[in-house]
Scaffold this motif. Structure first.
Motif, mmCIF file in Angstrom:
data_model
loop_
_atom_site.group_PDB
_atom_site.id
_atom_site.type_symbol
_atom_site.label_atom_id
_atom_site.label_comp_id
_atom_site.label_asym_id
_atom_site.label_seq_id
_atom_site.Cartn_x
_atom_site.Cartn_y
_atom_site.Cartn_z
ATOM 1 N N LEU A 80 0.799 -1.228 0.000
ATOM 2 C CA LEU A 80 0.000 0.000 0.000
ATOM 3 C C LEU A 80 0.829 1.274 0.000
ATOM 4 N N GLU A 81 1.872 1.317 0.821
ATOM 5 C CA GLU A 81 2.670 2.530 0.977
ATOM 6 C C GLU A 81 4.151 2.189 1.006
ATOM 7 N N VAL A 82 4.960 3.177 0.643
ATOM 8 C CA VAL A 82 6.415 3.032 0.722
ATOM 9 C C VAL A 82 6.941 4.163 1.605
ATOM 10 N N ALA A 83 7.696 3.816 2.634
ATOM 11 C CA ALA A 83 8.214 4.790 3.594
ATOM 12 C C ALA A 83 9.694 5.056 3.337
ATOM 13 N N PHE A 84 10.118 6.290 3.658
ATOM 14 C CA PHE A 84 11.483 6.725 3.381
ATOM 15 C C PHE A 84 12.067 7.394 4.623
ATOM 16 N N ASN A 85 13.295 7.008 4.952
ATOM 17 C CA ASN A 85 13.967 7.567 6.117
ATOM 18 C C ASN A 85 15.406 7.913 5.749
ATOM 19 N N GLY A 86 15.957 8.907 6.438
ATOM 20 C CA GLY A 86 17.320 9.334 6.183
ATOM 21 C C GLY A 86 18.219 9.114 7.372
ATOM 22 N N MET A 87 19.515 9.385 7.193
ATOM 23 C CA MET A 87 20.501 9.157 8.243
ATOM 24 C C MET A 87 20.481 10.239 9.315
ATOM 25 N N ASP A 88 19.828 11.371 9.039
ATOM 26 C CA ASP A 88 19.750 12.422 10.055
ATOM 27 C C ASP A 88 18.862 11.966 11.198
ATOM 28 N N GLU A 89 19.110 12.482 12.384
ATOM 29 C CA GLU A 89 18.373 12.064 13.572
ATOM 30 C C GLU A 89 17.642 13.246 14.192
ATOM 31 N N PRO A 90 16.564 12.995 14.942
ATOM 32 C CA PRO A 90 15.826 14.089 15.593
ATOM 33 C C PRO A 90 16.725 14.841 16.565
ATOM 34 N N PRO A 91 16.528 16.167 16.695
ATOM 35 C CA PRO A 91 17.359 16.953 17.606
ATOM 36 C C PRO A 91 17.050 16.687 19.075
ATOM 37 N N LEU A 92 15.839 16.223 19.367
ATOM 38 C CA LEU A 92 15.429 15.926 20.741
ATOM 39 C C LEU A 92 14.855 14.521 20.794
ATOM 40 N N SER A 93 14.977 13.881 21.944
ATOM 41 C CA SER A 93 14.500 12.504 22.081
ATOM 42 C C SER A 93 12.989 12.401 21.917
ATOM 43 N N ALA A 94 12.275 13.495 22.223
ATOM 44 C CA ALA A 94 10.812 13.470 22.111
ATOM 45 C C ALA A 94 10.327 13.782 20.695
ATOM 46 N N THR A 95 11.231 14.176 19.812
ATOM 47 C CA THR A 95 10.851 14.510 18.437
ATOM 48 C C THR A 95 10.769 13.247 17.599
ATOM 49 N N PRO A 96 9.645 12.992 16.919
ATOM 50 C CA PRO A 96 9.532 11.785 16.085
ATOM 51 C C PRO A 96 10.523 11.814 14.929
#
Length: 281
Positions: A80-96
């Protein structure tokens, strides 16, 4: 490595060299523009980076069709869907984590690509090195940089950046709504809206009366193609067709210009754009 997994027959881990040597290259000229471009002009004001008109750019992208990569992995029935993620990380632990998805139909349309070059050279770090998802005609929120993971889902993705953020009202003309009467239903913002803007003169600049001047700017939309740009120098009473300064391309912006001599009387200059599908003023 670019990892491709999830609802596929063959999990892949591709190197940059794999992408360049094992897959047929493609090239496209495409505009990338932030969904919040010109946010500073919104009334009433809304939170977020107060962009003027600078959150955009046009480039020549070289890479591999996303469709070819997914075919190599072998999409299973029911995807149904294709998801994409990068190597960068959230600046805060609470940030998705910033993960975006495309419907399977968009992912397989042959226009979406995984780019490894920008304007004939390695993609700069701040533009998403080493790999960038290029989604022509859709806002930059989908153009994941530093791409290293593609995951195929056979159910609905529920991530924050698809279900909560970057939403627009459903069934509301031009996306307009009142703060005291918000639309009950929203959906992810996707296709770039048709728009034209002046590059010269800028707001607040001075023009000499009685001397020739050039009005110039950019026009773009979500891929239907810009058919014409018209300018008014008398506050919308009459309209004249502007000249295209480059050959229009469906997914890129087009530059326009119009020669004008201001008579010194107060007036408002305006632009309106027509594509194969829409009109915008």
């Amino acid at each position: 490595r670019l990892r491709i997994h999830g609802h596929v027959k063959n999990q892949l881990a591709l190197s940059l060299n794999d992408l360049k040597t094992k897959f047929h290259p493609m090239e496209t000229n495409a505009l990338v523009v932030c969904a919040g471009n010109a946010r500073q002009q919104f009334k009433p004001a809304v939170p977020g980076v107060q962009w003027k008109n600078g959150a955009m750019g046009n480039a020549r992208w070289t890479g591999v069709k996303l469709r070819d990569l997914l075919n190599a992995a072998g999409i299973k029935q029911g995807a149904l869907e294709v998801a994409f993620n990068g190597m960068d990380e959230p600046p805060l632990s609470a940030t998705p984590d910033f993960i975006k998805t495309l419907p399977i139909e968009r992912s397989m349309d042959g226009e979406v690509m995984v780019a490894y070059e920008m304007n004939g050279d390695t993609i700069p770090l701040l533009n998403g090195y080493p790999l960038k998802l290029v989604v022509p005609g859709w806002y930059a929120t989908y153009w994941i940089g530093m791409l290293n993971e593609i995951r195929v889902y056979n159910d609905s993705f529920t991530g924050f950046w698809m279900k909560k953020a970057y939403q627009v009202p459903v069934g509301v003309s031009n996306g307009n709504e009142r703060p005291d009467s918000l639309a009950p239903k929203t959906e992810p913002i996707r296709r770039i809206a048709i728009r034209s803007l002046f590059v010269q003169p800028e707001g607040g600049s001075r023009l000499p009366a009685g001397k020739p001047a050039e009005l110039s700017g950019l026009a773009f939309d979500g891929g239907s193609g810009i058919a014409r740009v018209e300018l008014s120098t008398d506050s919308g009473k009459t309209w004249n067709r502007a000249e295209f300064k480059n050959t229009p391309q469906r997914m890129a912006h087009v530059r326009f210009a119009y020669a004008w001599k201001w008579d010194g009387n107060p007036t408002t200059i305006m632009s309106r754009t027509r594509s194969e599908e829409h009109t915008s003023e």
